[in-house]
Design an enzyme around this catalytic site. Structure first.
Site, short mmCIF file in Angstrom:
data_model
loop_
_atom_site.label_atom_id
_atom_site.label_comp_id
_atom_site.label_asym_id
_atom_site.label_seq_id
_atom_site.Cartn_x
_atom_site.Cartn_y
_atom_site.Cartn_z
N HIS A 167 3.30 -2.48 2.67
CA HIS A 167 3.55 -1.54 3.77
C HIS A 167 4.73 -0.66 3.43
O HIS A 167 5.38 -0.86 2.41
CB HIS A 167 3.72 -2.28 5.11
CG HIS A 167 4.94 -3.15 5.21
ND1 HIS A 167 5.12 -4.28 4.44
CD2 HIS A 167 6.06 -3.05 5.99
CE1 HIS A 167 6.28 -4.86 4.76
NE2 HIS A 167 6.88 -4.12 5.68
N HIS A 192 7.79 0.00 4.65
CA HIS A 192 9.22 -0.22 4.88
C HIS A 192 10.02 -0.19 3.58
O HIS A 192 9.57 -0.68 2.54
CB HIS A 192 9.44 -1.54 5.62
CG HIS A 192 9.02 -1.47 7.06
ND1 HIS A 192 8.72 -2.58 7.81
CD2 HIS A 192 8.85 -0.39 7.88
CE1 HIS A 192 8.38 -2.20 9.04
NE2 HIS A 192 8.44 -0.88 9.10
N ASP A 209 12.54 -1.81 2.45
CA ASP A 209 12.87 -3.05 1.74
C ASP A 209 11.67 -3.57 0.94
O ASP A 209 11.77 -4.60 0.26
CB ASP A 209 13.41 -4.13 2.69
CG ASP A 209 12.42 -4.57 3.75
OD1 ASP A 209 11.75 -3.70 4.35
OD2 ASP A 209 12.29 -5.79 3.99
N HIS A 210 10.55 -2.83 0.99
CA HIS A 210 9.37 -3.20 0.21
C HIS A 210 8.97 -2.12 -0.80
O HIS A 210 8.18 -2.39 -1.70
CB HIS A 210 8.17 -3.49 1.14
CG HIS A 210 8.46 -4.64 2.07
ND1 HIS A 210 7.84 -5.86 1.95
CD2 HIS A 210 9.33 -4.75 3.11
CE1 HIS A 210 8.32 -6.68 2.89
NE2 HIS A 210 9.22 -6.03 3.60
N HIS A 263 2.47 -5.52 12.09
CA HIS A 263 3.87 -5.24 11.74
C HIS A 263 4.03 -3.73 11.54
O HIS A 263 4.92 -3.10 12.11
CB HIS A 263 4.22 -6.01 10.47
CG HIS A 263 5.61 -5.77 9.97
ND1 HIS A 263 6.73 -6.21 10.63
CD2 HIS A 263 6.06 -5.16 8.84
CE1 HIS A 263 7.82 -5.87 9.93
NE2 HIS A 263 7.43 -5.22 8.85
N ASP A 288 5.04 -8.56 5.30
CA ASP A 288 5.74 -8.97 6.52
C ASP A 288 4.77 -9.29 7.65
O ASP A 288 5.11 -9.15 8.83
CB ASP A 288 6.70 -7.86 6.98
CG ASP A 288 7.93 -7.75 6.09
OD1 ASP A 288 8.12 -8.59 5.20
OD2 ASP A 288 8.71 -6.79 6.30
N HIS A 310 9.87 -12.49 2.78
CA HIS A 310 11.24 -12.81 3.21
C HIS A 310 11.43 -14.32 3.27
O HIS A 310 10.49 -15.06 3.55
CB HIS A 310 11.55 -12.25 4.60
CG HIS A 310 11.68 -10.76 4.65
ND1 HIS A 310 12.87 -10.09 4.45
CD2 HIS A 310 10.75 -9.79 4.86
CE1 HIS A 310 12.68 -8.78 4.56
NE2 HIS A 310 11.40 -8.57 4.80
FE FE Z 1 10.50 -6.56 5.16
ZN ZN Z 2 8.59 -4.73 7.02
#
Ligand code: FE
Ligand code: ZN
Length: 251
Positions: free
Chosen positions: A52, A54, A56-57, A110, A127, A165
């Protein structure tokens, strides 16, 4: 095939799927630790898989691509840096260098376009599903997320679950407030606390373990229905309402 966790940021895992001298990176939120690992182990990157949009990915995509131009697989309807292969449900990601294929599942909740990759007895779920928990609903409804988790629950029990995570211990705390008498959950807590004390990841999990301990996959179980009903002060009688209550309760 080896699947290696590369810790990133506070609590992310970038999963590196390795075979011979080749590797694919799943959700590289940053490039530095991936490049370090590749160099130290003499591996070449062959693909990036994103679940996805985001940061942090996906934050490491562009730096990795500057290093090696590789195909980038990611959800068709999301904005993924460097995306070359937009994918969705029914598509297959073929990684011949790794002798592996992954089928793509649409798992909105998410984020609206979130996808997961399933193959080689492994699930990369981003996530959407966490060990003993699930992602927050930033762009989706409880019904969508519950349906997405249902798709995972239908995979073979022995499927290894690679979440993005390390949230397991806090998730277990919440799960215990829902199901304090769940023996499998208490067993899991002992084992996972030990792993964390030794600095080890609690992942991968398995679908069987999630079905036995993750309250978000147990919305049809009497103990979970009862706990959620008690929490809101009235009787809940369908799994989606139970899911919605748990998701709010967890914060
Ligand atoms: Fe994340
Ligand atoms: Zn995420």
């Amino acid at each position: 095939m080896k699947i290696i966790p590369i810790p990133a940021f506070e609590d992310n895992y970038i999963w590196l799927i390795c075979e011979g001298r080749h590797a694919a990176a799943v959700d590289p939120g940053e490039a530095g630790p991936v490049l370090d690992y590749l160099e130290r182990h003499g591996l070449g990157l062959v693909a990036i898989l994103n679940t996805h949009h985001h940061g942090d990915h996906t934050g490491g995509n562009e730096d990795l691509l500057r290093h090696t131009a590789v195909p980038v697989y990611g959800p068709r309807h999301e904005n993924i840096p460097g995306l070359t292969h937009p994918v969705g449900a029914g598509d297959t990601v073929q990684l011949p260098e790794l002798f592996a294929n992954f089928s793509v599942l649409d798992v909105p909740g998410h984020t609206a376009g979130h996808v997961a990759y399933y193959g080689a007895n492994s699930l990369f779920c981003g996530d959407t599903l966490f060990a003993c928990g699930c992602g927050k609903l930033f762009e989706g409804t409880p019904a969508q997320m519950a349906a997405s988790l249902h798709k995972f629950a239908a995979l073979p029990d022995e499927t290894r679950v690679y979440c993005a995570h390390e949230y397991t211990l806090t998730n277990i705390d919440f799960a215990k407030s829902v199901e304090p008498a769940n023996a499998a959950l208490l067993q899991r807590e002992t084992r996972d606390r030990q792993a964390r004390q030794q600095g080890l990841p609690t992942l991968p999990s398995t679908i069987a373990l999630e079905k036995a301990t993750n309250p978000f996959l147990r919305c049809d179980q009497p103990a979970v229905i009862e706990a959620a009903s008690r929490h809101v002060g009235h009787a809940l009688n369908d799994p989606v309402s139970v899911f919605a209550v748990l998701r709010k309760w967890k914060k």
